[in-house]
Design an enzyme around this catalytic site. Structure first.
Site, PDB file in Angstrom:
ATOM      1  N   ASP A  59       0.834  -1.197   0.000  1.00  0.00           N
ATOM      2  CA  ASP A  59       0.000   0.000   0.000  1.00  0.00           C
ATOM      3  C   ASP A  59       0.873   1.253   0.000  1.00  0.00           C
ATOM      4  O   ASP A  59       0.586   2.229  -0.707  1.00  0.00           O
ATOM      5  CB  ASP A  59      -0.913  -0.017   1.230  1.00  0.00           C
ATOM      6  CG  ASP A  59      -1.906   1.136   1.223  1.00  0.00           C
ATOM      7  OD1 ASP A  59      -2.657   1.265   0.248  1.00  0.00           O
ATOM      8  OD2 ASP A  59      -1.910   1.913   2.188  1.00  0.00           O
TER       9      ASP A  59
ATOM     10  N   LYS B 177       1.449   4.345  -2.838  1.00  0.00           N
ATOM     11  CA  LYS B 177       1.331   5.769  -2.519  1.00  0.00           C
ATOM     12  C   LYS B 177       2.554   6.551  -2.973  1.00  0.00           C
ATOM     13  O   LYS B 177       2.421   7.644  -3.554  1.00  0.00           O
ATOM     14  CB  LYS B 177       1.114   5.938  -1.018  1.00  0.00           C
ATOM     15  CG  LYS B 177      -0.244   5.448  -0.538  1.00  0.00           C
ATOM     16  CD  LYS B 177      -0.383   5.548   0.973  1.00  0.00           C
ATOM     17  CE  LYS B 177      -1.740   5.058   1.435  1.00  0.00           C
ATOM     18  NZ  LYS B 177      -1.893   5.116   2.914  1.00  0.00           N
TER      19      LYS B 177
END
Length: 816
Positions: free
Chosen positions: A679, A683
């Site tokens: 994750d 980003k």
């Protein structure tokens, strides 16, 4: 003198006629009044059907006649007392008997000429005017019936006769010179000056009758009483916020009427325009409302655009070919061929290259127009000098009207910008040098959206409606719905923004309401009225509803939903999403999405991809757009991992802290996604791309701190068990940092084209050291911020902050 015309809806029932009588009584107190009436509402259509059936030999025409008779006799009984109705009933019955005889003649010979049809249709007005005149007399008014057939003289073009103004005006003046308080005329009907045959004045004929009478006697005002409070800024059937226009010039009124405004018909205005007589459109059912005043000069102040009007069904006929260039008489031949077939041209547009001429016509005229043009240019088409006529249907036309547009810069730009931002393609454009009217041809399916968008832009510029469609009503979605519900009244009152959710879906169900879903009851509605969820059907429904200012919100983590984005943007629908899958997929896909948003005038906003509600991406965009250049990004981008390492101190198992984070709503449904670092990789990839660097996910080095055997598990329970088995690993990581007086943070770094993520320990002099709770922090090192970085810091996880970030992106679209 005043001339009052009452349309079919005004005289449709006895209750309505009592309102008409009161209006006439009020107006006649200080004025001599002439009243022109239409047939009872719906009667003309019934007579038309009756004549058509009779001509086909269908005895059903008799049933229609019975209905017509019952209605008129019932009206006599309702309006007139027993003592006063006998004469009216007798005369009405005799007229109905005559009508029956004519229809029987048509039935016997099974032929309906234009002359016979005019005679049959004339009975609607003759019957109503006689009954109404008697009703006025019985109520105490000094009223008399005057037969328009004896006063208005025409040629013998049955169906749409041309008036002889000289004879007609003279007869009207002579008749009205005899004193009477109220004169009642049947509208629509006239007679041939040649043999006295009954003729009719065509569409809008009753308005025309009233205008002729007003012009003949130089009336002070012509009042047209109908069922709306004047001419409207747009079609109220399609635009809920349409409102009456207070004052129009004759030219503005004619333009609006020509393009579909049904209150008046353009030829109606010509006699009163020539005589400089004001026209007042009033509402029979709301007589105290101002209505619309039409006069030679419109108001000097007020709206630049007075109104929009439209025709729902038109066709475009386009003649093209190199054989047209610099050849005289092409246009003359084209329009001559259409004129001979009685085809009315609604609009014309021709390129300066002379390679093409396009005309807009009514859909009903297409076959005749195609035949006429093809025959006229048969030689040129056969010899390939001109191409066969191209005919496009499924189109509508919108006209923007206002005499003051000529003095205002930017009206056309605003019109086309409004349409383009709502994904409406303009097929043809026409604007005369007077700049009184700008006409655009669009797809019929876009008509309602276009009218509402234009009306909002020009007449409600301080108000805007936003229509939201959302897939994903889990933790974040539910909070977002609550936030919209809580803010709707405030946004409407303080910011003139009406926000509605028109579509909702989860993995199982989807529910739509184009008027806006009831947010007090949305969960029950989804259970009771929803249909089975299908991503493509959801997209199709959103496209077919075709609402203006539409925003699609994806609050899932679904790859299937992300695959819809390209089609959504190409539909000129904006996207707001916290789903990182699209923006962190291959660079080609990311670039195509951002380019499509520009190309199709939509927005693609994904602020919540990084930092939940923090303004990370918007800050970065501002830096890049203002000419700054990013050299390094260092960030703690996982609120989940920051929460975990802020709460893990070795006294409680690492697995228990992870469970606490999940229970608080800080993790993905599967915490392995957070702990894997993937994750965070997504980003930092997104931030690098926004900074202008082309990078793929596999270009990023991921230094995982979780043992592989924990990550390679089939279930969450197994995952938690493996974390417990490896508790020593996490204890060691914590102890090594603590012994140095440092704290652990999971960090993403981008610098000089390279990027990595991993667990690092920071001393107390670093900004990351005191980063508490679930907060995120991003340090931007740029040309401008080279020594001291630009810092963005705040809560970076949780349903509430993510939902508020989605809401903030929606508000950006609303204010764009």
């Amino acid at each position: 003198m005043l001339v009052l015309k009452f349309g079919g809806s005004s005289v449709a029932t006895s209750e309505n006629l009592k309102k008409v009588q009161q209006i006439v009584k009020d107006q006649s107190q200080n004025n001599t009044v002439s009243v022109v009436v239409s047939a009872l509402g719906g009667i003309t259509n019934q007579l038309q059907e009756c004549a058509t059936q009779a001509a086909k030999g269908d005895e059903g025409y008799k049933d229609k006649l019975v209905e017509v008779e019952k209605r008129h006799l019932a009206l006599c009984n309702d309006l007139l007392s027993v003592q006063k109705r006998s004469e009216t009933l007798t005369r009405t019955k005799l007229l109905l008997n005559d009508l029956e005889d004519i229809c029987r003649g048509v039935y016997l010979i099974q032929e309906l000429s234009s002359r016979s049809l005019d005679h049959i249709l004339s009975y609607g007005e003759i019957l109503s005017a006689g009954i109404i005149a008697d009703f006025f007399k019985s109520s105490g008014l000094d009223a008399k019936f005057l037969d328009s057939r004896e006063l208005i003289k025409t040629n013998s073009r049955f169906g749409k006769a041309s008036v002889d103004f000289s004879i007609s005006y003279s007869k009207i003046r002579d008749q009205l010179s005899k004193p009477s308080q109220v004169s009642v005329f049947p509208g629509f009907v006239a007679s041939s000056k040649e043999d006295g045959s009954v003729t009719t004045l065509g569409r809008g004929g009753s308005d025309y009758t009233a205008a002729l009478i007003a012009a003949a006697v130089q009336a002070d005002e012509l009042q047209i009483w109908t069922d709306v409070s004047g001419m409207m800024t747009s079609d109220p059937r399609m635009v809920n916020n349409a409102h009456p226009i207070e004052h129009l010039s004759y030219e503005e009124a004619m333009e609006l009427s020509h393009f579909g405004a049904k209150v008046i018909y353009p030829p109606t205005i010509q006699p009163v325009l020539d005589a400089d007589i004001p026209v007042h459109i009033k509402n029979t059912f709301e007589p105290d409302e101002n209505g619309t005043l039409i006069s030679r000069e419109g108001p000097e102040e007020g709206e630049v655009v007075k109104g929009t009007s439209s025709i729902e069904e038109i066709a475009l006929c386009t003649l093209t070919g190199s054989g047209m260039i610099a050849v005289p008489n092409i246009s003359s031949r084209l329009f001559g061929s259409l004129s001979r077939q009685h085809v009315n041209v609604i609009m014309i547009t021709q390129a300066s290259s002379e390679h093409s001429i396009t005309v807009g016509i009514s859909l009903e005229d297409v076959d005749r127009a195609k035949k006429a043009i093809s025959e006229e240019f048969a030689y040129e088409i056969e010899n390939h000098k001109i191409n066969p006529l191209d005919v496009e249907t499924g189109l509508s036309i919108i006209a923007l009207v206002g005499s003051r547009m000529k003095k205002q810069v930017g009206v056309s730009a605003k019109l086309f910008d409004t349409l383009s931002h709502n994904g409406v393609n303009v097929r043809a454009i026409a604007q005369g040098s007077t700049e009184l009217n700008i006409s655009v041809v669009i797809n019929k399916k876009d008509l309602k959206k276009s009218l509402n968008s234009i009306h909002e832009a020009f007449f409600l510029s301080d108000r805007k409606k936003l229509n939201l469609f959302m897939i994903g009503v889990g933790n974040v979605g539910k909070v977002f719905i609550d936030q919209v519900k809580a803010q709707q009244e405030y946004l409407s009152e303080k910011h003139h923004l009406d926000v509605f959710i028109a579509g909702l879906a989860n993995s199982r169900q989807m529910y739509f309401d184009e008027e806006g879903i009831d947010l007090d009851n949305w969960q029950a509605l989804m259970e009771e009225k929803s249909e089975k969820m299908d991503h493509q059907v959801f997209l199709q429904n959103m496209q077919e509803l075709n609402l203006r200012n539409t925003v699609f919100i994806d609050s899932t983590a679904s790859e299937d939903v992300a695959k819809l984005y390209q089609d959504v943007l190409e539909s000129s629908i904006s996207i707001v999403t916290p789903n990182k899958i699209a923006c962190s997929s291959d660079y080609k896909t990311f670039k195509k999405l951002t380019d499509s948003a520009l190309k199709y005038k939509s927005k693609f906003l994904y602020e919540t991809n990084v930092g939940a509600g923090l303004p990370v991406i918007s800050t970065l965009n501002d830096l890049i757009k203002s000419g700054d250049q990013v050299h390094k990004i260092q960030a703690v981008l996982s609120g989940t991992l920051n929460f975990i390492f802020n709460n893990y101190d070795g006294t409680k198992k690492f697995s228990e802290v992870v469970k606490d984070a999940k229970a608080a709503g800080f993790t993905e449904p599967d915490p392995r996604l957070d702990l894997s670092g993937k994750d965070v990789m997504r980003k930092i990839l997104i931030l690098a791309r926004v900074s202008g660097f082309e990078m793929e996910l596999n270009d990023i080095t991921n230094n995982s701190f979780v043992p592989d055997e924990c990550m390679n598990t089939d279930t969450l329970e197994e995952f938690y068990d493996k974390l417990d088995e490896n508790e020593e690993v996490f204890q060691k990581l914590y102890k090594e940092a603590a012994d140095q007086g440092k704290r652990l943070k999971y960090v993403a770094t981008y610098e000089d084209g390279e990027s990595e993520t991993g667990l690092e320990a920071f001393a107390s002099d670093h900004p990351f050291f005191n980063l508490g709770g679930k907060d995120n922090i991003v340090l931007f090192y740029t040309n401008r911020y080279s020594e001291q970085p630009l810092v963005v810091k705040g809560a970076g996880a949780g349903a509430a902050v993510t939902a508020s970030g989605i809401f903030a992106d929606v508000m950006k679209i609303a204010s764009a």
